[in-house]
Design an enzyme around this catalytic site. Structure first.
Site, PDB file in Angstrom:
ATOM      1  N   ASP A  92      14.308  -3.808   7.156  1.00  0.00           N
ATOM      2  CA  ASP A  92      13.281  -4.115   8.135  1.00  0.00           C
ATOM      3  C   ASP A  92      12.468  -5.287   7.602  1.00  0.00           C
ATOM      4  O   ASP A  92      12.517  -5.595   6.423  1.00  0.00           O
ATOM      5  CB  ASP A  92      12.382  -2.880   8.365  1.00  0.00           C
ATOM      6  CG  ASP A  92      11.568  -3.004   9.650  1.00  0.00           C
ATOM      7  OD1 ASP A  92      10.669  -2.199   9.858  1.00  0.00           O
ATOM      8  OD2 ASP A  92      11.827  -3.945  10.434  1.00  0.00           O
ATOM      9  N   CYS A 305      28.952  20.715   5.881  1.00  0.00           N
ATOM     10  CA  CYS A 305      28.299  20.045   4.746  1.00  0.00           C
ATOM     11  C   CYS A 305      28.309  20.945   3.518  1.00  0.00           C
ATOM     12  O   CYS A 305      28.474  22.176   3.602  1.00  0.00           O
ATOM     13  CB  CYS A 305      26.872  19.633   5.116  1.00  0.00           C
ATOM     14  SG  CYS A 305      25.624  20.912   4.913  1.00  0.00           S
ATOM     15  N   HIS A 334      22.016  18.340   4.516  1.00  0.00           N
ATOM     16  CA  HIS A 334      22.440  19.002   5.762  1.00  0.00           C
ATOM     17  C   HIS A 334      21.889  18.273   7.002  1.00  0.00           C
ATOM     18  O   HIS A 334      22.617  18.044   7.975  1.00  0.00           O
ATOM     19  CB  HIS A 334      21.966  20.455   5.797  1.00  0.00           C
ATOM     20  CG  HIS A 334      22.074  21.043   7.179  1.00  0.00           C
ATOM     21  ND1 HIS A 334      23.289  21.422   7.737  1.00  0.00           N
ATOM     22  CD2 HIS A 334      21.125  21.242   8.149  1.00  0.00           C
ATOM     23  CE1 HIS A 334      23.090  21.857   8.973  1.00  0.00           C
ATOM     24  NE2 HIS A 334      21.790  21.746   9.250  1.00  0.00           N
TER      25      HIS A 334
END
Ligand SMILES: CCCSCc1cc(N)cc2c(=O)[nH]c(N)nc12
Length: 371
Positions: A92, A305, A334
């Site tokens: 950014d 996961c 997760h």
């Protein structure tokens, strides 16, 4: 050949699957980008991010300017080498963080002067300096220097601000020297439809490899945000990637993908993970809640996961209560996998021409019953 080709592979309504080529590999959109503010996604190893399907990581120009400094990152091989992530990076431009984190001292035509949140030193950021920093960091996608106006802002302030952001975009583009980086323009205009359309159309006067929808997810209601997203994607060209900045709640990704947004980022999944919550299809569960201390189930049934394949909610609830680092790490892992699976399923639904059904099924499960 253009190092940043974007081709539409499939459509379902306004949703689309894209293939975005970068100097650090090809990525499939829609995709969610984990935020690695200071060059690391908090608590997660790059190899584990790769394993859960992360494709593009984000870093903050503001933070890396303050520490360790762009010259040091450049001398150490650039972000990819420095941070051990060989896939695409996006940085950014720094303006947003200045206004949200730094102690903004002044904003004028030249740029912004702010006081570092680390040591209080005065720092100036201009479009030219932001681009030079992003070139030194070496990200694949870099953002034009913009002002994200506070919410709410008067129409007069929004108009003056978006006009300055357009002048800063021109300066950002002129300052750019590296052909192996893609500069995205950032449309502003707040939640004022006329100003949002004006900013988007004026941003399009610059032929760029992609366009960001800025100035949203800054405190406005969803009822205010989504009409602006819809308006933006109606105006933005089909053939270029659209990036909705700062949006990361699952239901917001599903709605925005349905409006033709391709790229997303947010600290939400990792921040809420560090605070002890897991994203699940019904919404979110807070592992600090005592009800989970004897719950043998995984965070989410069916999730592939490592956290869900290895540990129970009871164990993770224990880690969270004991303030063990592993608790926030497993929940962050997760939660990111949850969003990557969501966008994977979205891409498949688009390919099948059934995004509408996908979105309805998601909404029924998310909002159909209490947790
Ligand atoms: C690494 C973080 C990227 S997104 C930060 C962000 C988030 C939101 N919500 C809006 C903006 C914006 O308008 N401009 C810029 N540069 N950034 C924004």
């Amino acid at each position: 050949m253009d190092p940043f080709r974007f081709t539409i592979q499939a459509r379902s309504g306004r949703a689309r699957v894209g293939l975005l080529t970068t100097p650090h590999g090809r990525v499939e959109t829609p995709l969610f980008m984990p935020v690695g503010t200071q060059g690391s996604v908090k608590g997660l190893l790059p190899k584990d991010l790769k394993a859960i399907g992360s494709q593009v990581l984000l870093a903050n120009t503001y933070h890396l300017l303050l520490r360790p400094g762009p010259e040091r990152v450049q001398a150490l091989g650039g972000l990819h080498r420095f941070a051990g992530w060989d896939g695409p990076w996006l940085t950014d431009s720094g303006g947003f963080q200045v206004m949200s984190l730094g102690h903004l001292r002044r904003i004028d035509e030249e740029g912004v002067v702010f006081q570092s949140h680390l040591d209080g030193s005065l720092i100036r950021l201009t479009p030219e300096r932001s681009i030079a920093i992003q070139e030194a960091l070496g990200a694949d996608f870099i953002m034009a220097f913009d002002e994200c106006p506070p919410y709410p802002s008067s129409p007069e302030y929004l108009k003056a601000s978006l006009e300055r952001t357009l002048r800063w975009l021109e300066r950002s583009l002129k300052a750019k020297t590296r052909p192996d980086q893609a500069l995205f323009g950032i449309a502003q205009g707040g939640t004022d439809a006329g100003l949002r359309a004006l900013s988007t159309r004026e941003t399009l006067r610059f032929d760029l490899p992609g366009y960001a929808i800025g100035g949203l997810a800054v405190g406005e209601t969803k009822e205010e945000m989504f009409p602006m997203v819809a308006l933006s994607t109606e105006i933005l060209p089909e053939a270029k990637p659209r990036y909705l900045m700062g949006v990361g709640h699952p239901e917001d990704l599903v709605a925005a993908m349905g409006l033709g947004v391709d790229l997303f980022d947010s600290v939400y999944p990792t921040r809420t993970g560090r605070f002890g919550s897991a994203l699940v299809p019904e919404g979110r569960i807070n592992l600090k809640n005592a009800q989970y201390l004897e719950d043998k189930r995984p965070l989410e049934e069916g999730c592939d996961c490592y956290a869900c394949q290895t540990f129970s909610r009871a164990y993770i609830a224990h880690l969270v209560r004991a303030e063990e680092m592993l608790g926030g790490i497993l929940l962050s892992l997760h939660n990111l996998r949850f969003l990557h699976r969501l966008t994977e399923r979205a891409r498949e639904a688009i390919r099948q021409g059934s995004y509408g059904a996908f979105a309805r099924e998601f909404a029924e499960r998310r909002f159909g019953k209490e947790i």
